[in-house]
Design an enzyme around this catalytic site. Structure first.
Site, short mmCIF file in Angstrom:
data_model
loop_
_atom_site.label_atom_id
_atom_site.label_comp_id
_atom_site.label_asym_id
_atom_site.label_seq_id
_atom_site.Cartn_x
_atom_site.Cartn_y
_atom_site.Cartn_z
N ASP A 39 0.84 -1.20 0.00
CA ASP A 39 0.00 0.00 0.00
C ASP A 39 0.88 1.26 0.00
O ASP A 39 2.07 1.21 -0.30
CB ASP A 39 -0.96 -0.06 1.20
CG ASP A 39 -2.28 0.63 0.94
OD1 ASP A 39 -2.29 1.69 0.30
OD2 ASP A 39 -3.32 0.12 1.39
N ASP A 59 -6.27 2.64 -6.64
CA ASP A 59 -7.17 2.98 -5.54
C ASP A 59 -7.71 4.40 -5.71
O ASP A 59 -7.13 5.22 -6.43
CB ASP A 59 -6.43 2.86 -4.22
CG ASP A 59 -7.36 2.68 -3.03
OD1 ASP A 59 -8.59 2.51 -3.26
OD2 ASP A 59 -6.88 2.70 -1.88
N GLU A 64 -12.75 6.57 -7.99
CA GLU A 64 -14.11 7.02 -8.32
C GLU A 64 -14.15 8.27 -9.21
O GLU A 64 -15.06 8.33 -10.06
CB GLU A 64 -14.90 7.28 -7.02
CG GLU A 64 -15.17 6.05 -6.19
CD GLU A 64 -13.96 5.64 -5.34
OE1 GLU A 64 -13.91 4.49 -4.90
OE2 GLU A 64 -13.07 6.47 -5.15
N GLU A 88 -12.19 9.62 -5.63
CA GLU A 88 -12.76 9.79 -4.30
C GLU A 88 -13.24 11.21 -4.05
O GLU A 88 -14.29 11.43 -3.43
CB GLU A 88 -11.73 9.38 -3.24
CG GLU A 88 -12.29 9.47 -1.84
CD GLU A 88 -11.47 8.72 -0.82
OE1 GLU A 88 -10.83 9.37 0.00
OE2 GLU A 88 -11.48 7.47 -0.86
N ARG A 97 -11.02 -0.03 -7.68
CA ARG A 97 -12.18 0.15 -6.81
C ARG A 97 -13.40 0.64 -7.58
O ARG A 97 -14.53 0.51 -7.09
CB ARG A 97 -11.84 1.14 -5.69
CG ARG A 97 -12.82 1.09 -4.53
CD ARG A 97 -12.28 1.78 -3.30
NE ARG A 97 -12.37 3.23 -3.36
CZ ARG A 97 -12.01 4.03 -2.36
NH1 ARG A 97 -11.52 3.51 -1.25
NH2 ARG A 97 -12.13 5.34 -2.46
N ASP A 139 -14.50 -0.30 1.23
CA ASP A 139 -14.00 -0.32 2.61
C ASP A 139 -15.08 -0.81 3.56
O ASP A 139 -15.66 -0.05 4.35
CB ASP A 139 -13.53 1.08 3.00
CG ASP A 139 -12.32 1.53 2.20
OD1 ASP A 139 -11.66 0.66 1.61
OD2 ASP A 139 -12.05 2.74 2.17
N HIS A 190 -7.59 -8.37 3.55
CA HIS A 190 -7.04 -7.01 3.54
C HIS A 190 -7.77 -6.19 4.60
O HIS A 190 -8.99 -6.28 4.72
CB HIS A 190 -7.22 -6.36 2.16
CG HIS A 190 -6.69 -4.96 2.09
ND1 HIS A 190 -5.35 -4.66 2.09
CD2 HIS A 190 -7.33 -3.76 2.01
CE1 HIS A 190 -5.18 -3.35 2.02
NE2 HIS A 190 -6.37 -2.78 1.97
#
Length: 800
Positions: free
Chosen positions: A294, A407, A410, A412, A458, A475, A535
């Site tokens: 990560d 990651d 979207e 985010e 994601r 998440d 995870h």
């Protein structure tokens, strides 16, 4: 495209004319039509309809308002219209029929209405059709009062999404559990229990109203864009899945190692910690195929470093050696990346200079704050930005990185004022992750054509499966409430073409204390979800090697089963690649007319031959399971038989969740390996579940080298067909192998295990030669060894 025209002076009696209870648009006035080479144009007072077939089962309809022009661009559709489809055009006094052999568009002239039919059965019809309001462009449809609606992407609303108004805006929901109306992967797609799908093929944000007013109306609302939708019909669920994924693209076959076990957390802070973790798996003999690193690979903490996209030497002093050492042990290294470049990152000025960021209205980099710092956002739609971003991926892939995690895609945080070359943020928000996935996939095709990509993302859009997306469910809360909706989410996404949707095993977010039962039940469920990837946030270790005693042993047992099932699971992945069938399948695939199954998600099919019923509640001692009526079922662990159509209460044990095998199934299982680097089919265990009620049964196995893209198309594969005929107290087996022109068949040794053999057979023959066998009276299993030589049809018989 073959055209057949019929014209009649008298009104035609279309089936649809009898559906007068459906709403119709009395304001839209029919003016005429014309037949073009590849589509039909229907003219009305406020615009025109363009109706185009893609196949026998797929029709696209676009409404173009007066004063606007047709926009042909689709982010989702990859299928080219089939010019060989036979089209029949029939006109009557008050109607037109535009038909392929598999779907009909019926157009009523007055009052104007468009209806879609399959085999004279109404699938769906426009109600008011296109309407423009102050805020939205809308398309409105009539619904059958009884149909169940799936789709809209990831939501936790129960299997039936009807009655909800779904926002179409990809947004992460941190710590969700048993209810979530909006998540990281939304789609303007509806799948009906009547076995049709309708894709609203438009990128901008909006809403999908699935009869929230309870008046049998479905409405698509969007801020802008094209009013285009495709209707996909299917006589069966497999046919619908195949047609829809023809339209939007099939999932490329993932590398075989991706079906193994992952070591992952948020996150490994140092190279030393990462190395120690991988070694713990090896020392404890727990299979492992990949480690995911990560954000600490590029920063000492989570704030201020995103966008560095370079190993932090203080923490990872010898990354190339680490990657090579892991590879030698059969472990791939996967790195996280994000599309945000912080102003405090080492690459900020580079990003500004190369003009790869989204901008404000006057062309300057658009800056904003979000959780990780003050940032800009890569304009993923800009060719120059894609080249810049891909070159980073390319460089690390050349250094040995085995796959990628994208990651926060979207994105985010995505301010509406931010501008991309493809439009404002709200115009392209929902296809950002999709375009990012496509960029990585096409980069591999160009620069690493002999390597299958692994792309963990994601967020995406309809059709992202065509570019190899492997999405997860966000998440999720580390709680029983978080575990409960995971089968529902994976089943829903599989129905929408996204067959590798999976969860963070064990849960990701929160959790004040470790709950052993929750952890082990989640990992046991994971054996039968598409990707096996524990995870979590690091406060509670997601890796089984950091737990002890019974917890580690139960987790190890689950992971070992996952590896033993690699031949079966890899065959499922190939089936998904070829047909679009999801790996996890709802029970109504077995009984499509059984309405009692339309909303069931806590029991499902894993491929065609496994029935899975995960334990989703704390302290549960028994669980009610329905066994599909399409066959009899055998407990995978005890061989207890359950009759098809029955509902039984199944006692629960710690060691495993309830797993059942279809009667007549052939289940290929491999010998246990530490990683798929050592995987081989030189020896396999073939389990056959004898069901006396069946006169014949069959199974299959797909195999290739697990790495090369398009191996099937290149003839570098083999496909086994395993058959059994049950006749006069004799089981006659035949195994054949279709070998590609560029594939080498190896001699093999097979251990054959037949279950549910009530008494000792009189003899077993391979060809005409009797061979030794064992039969266990307690377990009712028959065992013997088969040697399969190159080029031979393997025939063997058991006399009962």
């Amino acid at each position: 495209m073959k055209l057949i025209k019929h014209f009649f002076a008298y009104a035609l009696l279309f089936v649809v004319f009898s559906f007068t209870a459906f709403g119709q648009n009395s304001q839209r006035i029919y003016e005429g039509f014309s037949q073009k080479e590849d589509h039909l144009e229907v003219y009305v007072n406020d615009g025109s309809y363009l109706i185009k077939p893609y196949s026998d089962k797929i029709i696209e309809t676009s409404f173009v308002p007066k004063g606007e022009s047709f926009d042909p661009h689709s982010y989702s559709v990859v299928l080219k219209p089939d010019s060989s489809v036979t089209i029949t055009v029939t006109e009557g006094r008050n109607g037109i029929k535009y038909s392929t052999p598999g779907i009909t568009v019926s157009i009523t002239k007055n009052p104007f209405q468009i209806t879609y039919l399959e085999n004279n059965n109404v699938l769906i019809s426009e109600k008011n059709g296109y309407i423009k309001t102050d805020k939205f462009k809308t398309l409105q449809f009539n619904l059958d009062s009884t149909e169940v609606l799936y789709g809209g992407g990831e939501r936790v609303l129960g299997m039936n999404h009807r009655g909800n108004k779904l926002q179409l805006y990809n947004r992460a929901h941190y710590g969700y559990a048993t209810h979530s109306e909006l998540m990281n992967y939304s789609m303007p797609l509806v799948v009906s229990s009547k076995r049709y799908a309708i894709l609203f093929d438009n990128a901008p944000i909006g809403y999908l109203d699935l009869d929230s007013a309870k008046n049998n109306t479905m409405t698509y609302e969007t801020i802008a864009g094209r009013m285009t939708y495709q209707v996909v019909a299917g006589n069966s669920w497999p046919e619908l899945m195949d047609s829809y994924t023809d339209l939007t693209g099939k999932q490329p076959l993932l590398p075989r190692w991706a079906l193994g076990n992952f070591s992952s957390r948020f996150g490994y802070h140092t190279e030393e910690e990462t190395r120690e973790t991988v070694q713990k798996f090896i020392d404890n003999k727990i299979p492992l195929d990949a480690v995911i690193i990560d954000i600490y690979w590029f920063g000492a903490d989570i704030f201020g470093h995103m966008g560095n996209l370079a190993f932090l030497k203080d923490s990872f002093p010898t990354p190339d050696e680490m990657i090579a050492d892991f590879k030698a042990k059969g472990v791939k290294t996967i790195l996280v990346t994000e599309p945000f470049i912080l102003t405090t990152s080492n690459r900020w000025q580079e990003a500004v200079d190369h003009k790869i960021l989204g901008t404000d209205s006057i062309g300057n980099p658009y800056e904003f704050d979000f959780y990780f710092g003050h940032t800009g956002l890569i304009d993923i739609f800009k060719p120059e930005a894609q080249e810049w971003f891909w070159n980073i991926y390319k460089g690390y892939t050349q250094r040995g990185i085995g796959g990628w995690w994208g990651d926060l895609g979207e994105p985010e945080v995505h301010p509406s004022q931010l501008q991309h070359v493809a439009g404002g943020a709200d115009m392209v928000h929902n296809v950002y992750g999709h375009t990012w996935t496509k960029m990585v996939y096409e980069g591999y095709q160009k620069d690493f054509p002999d390597q299958r990509p692994f792309i963990l993302m994601r967020s995406g859009a309809p059709g992202s499966q065509h570019y190899g997306i492997i999405p997860w469910t966000g998440d999720v809360s580390r709680s029983w409430g978080g575990l409960k909706p995971q089968p529902e989410l994976a089943l829903q996404m599989g129905l929408q073409g996204i067959g590798f949707t999976h969860s963070d095993l064990g849960g990701f977010a929160g959790g004040d204390e470790f709950i052993p039962e929750l952890y082990t039940r989640w990992l046991q469920y994971g054996v039968f979800q598409p990707i096996y990837r524990p995870h979590a946030q690091e406060e509670i270790a997601p890796e089984p090697v950091f737990h002890e005693g019974e917890v580690m042993e139960l987790a190890k047992k689950a992971i070992e089963l996952r590896y033993k099932l690699l031949p079966y699971n890899y065959t499922l992945a190939f089936e998904n690649n070829q047909t679009g069938m999801p790996l996890m399948r709802p029970l109504f695939f077995e009984e499509p007319d059984n309405k009692d199954l339309y909303e069931v998600s806590d029991t499902y099919l894993w491929g065609d031959d496994f029935l899975i019923s995960p334990v989703l509640e704390e302290g549960q001692k028994e669980k009610q399971v329905y066994f599909p009526s399409t066959g009899n079922w055998f407990d995978f662990y005890s061989d207890t038989k359950y009759s098809g159509g029955a509902t039984e209460m199944i006692p629960l044990v710690k060691d495993h969740i309830p797993v059942f095998v279809r009667g007549g199934a052939f289940i290929p299982m491999a010998d246990l390996v530490q990683s798929t680097k050592d995987y081989t089919t030189d020896h396999l265990n073939i389990h056959f579940y004898f069901d006396p009620s069946l006169s014949e049964s069959s199974g299959s196995l797909y195999n290739d080298n697990g790495e090369e893209p398009n191996a099937y198309e290149k003839g570098k594969t083999e496909q086994w067909e395993m058959n059994c005929i049950n006749a006069k107290n004799k089981l006659e087996f035949s195994f054949s192998n279709l070998v590609g022109k560029n594939y080498y068949f190896k001699n093999r040794s097979l251990s054959f295990i037949a279950h549910n053999i009530d008494h000792k057979p009189k003899w077993v023959k391979i060809g005409k030669q009797k061979v030794d066998f064992t039969w266990d009276e307690l377990s009712k299993t028959l065992r013997f060894t088969l040697d399969w030589k190159k080029g031979n049809l393997l025939i063997f018989t058991a006399k009962l």
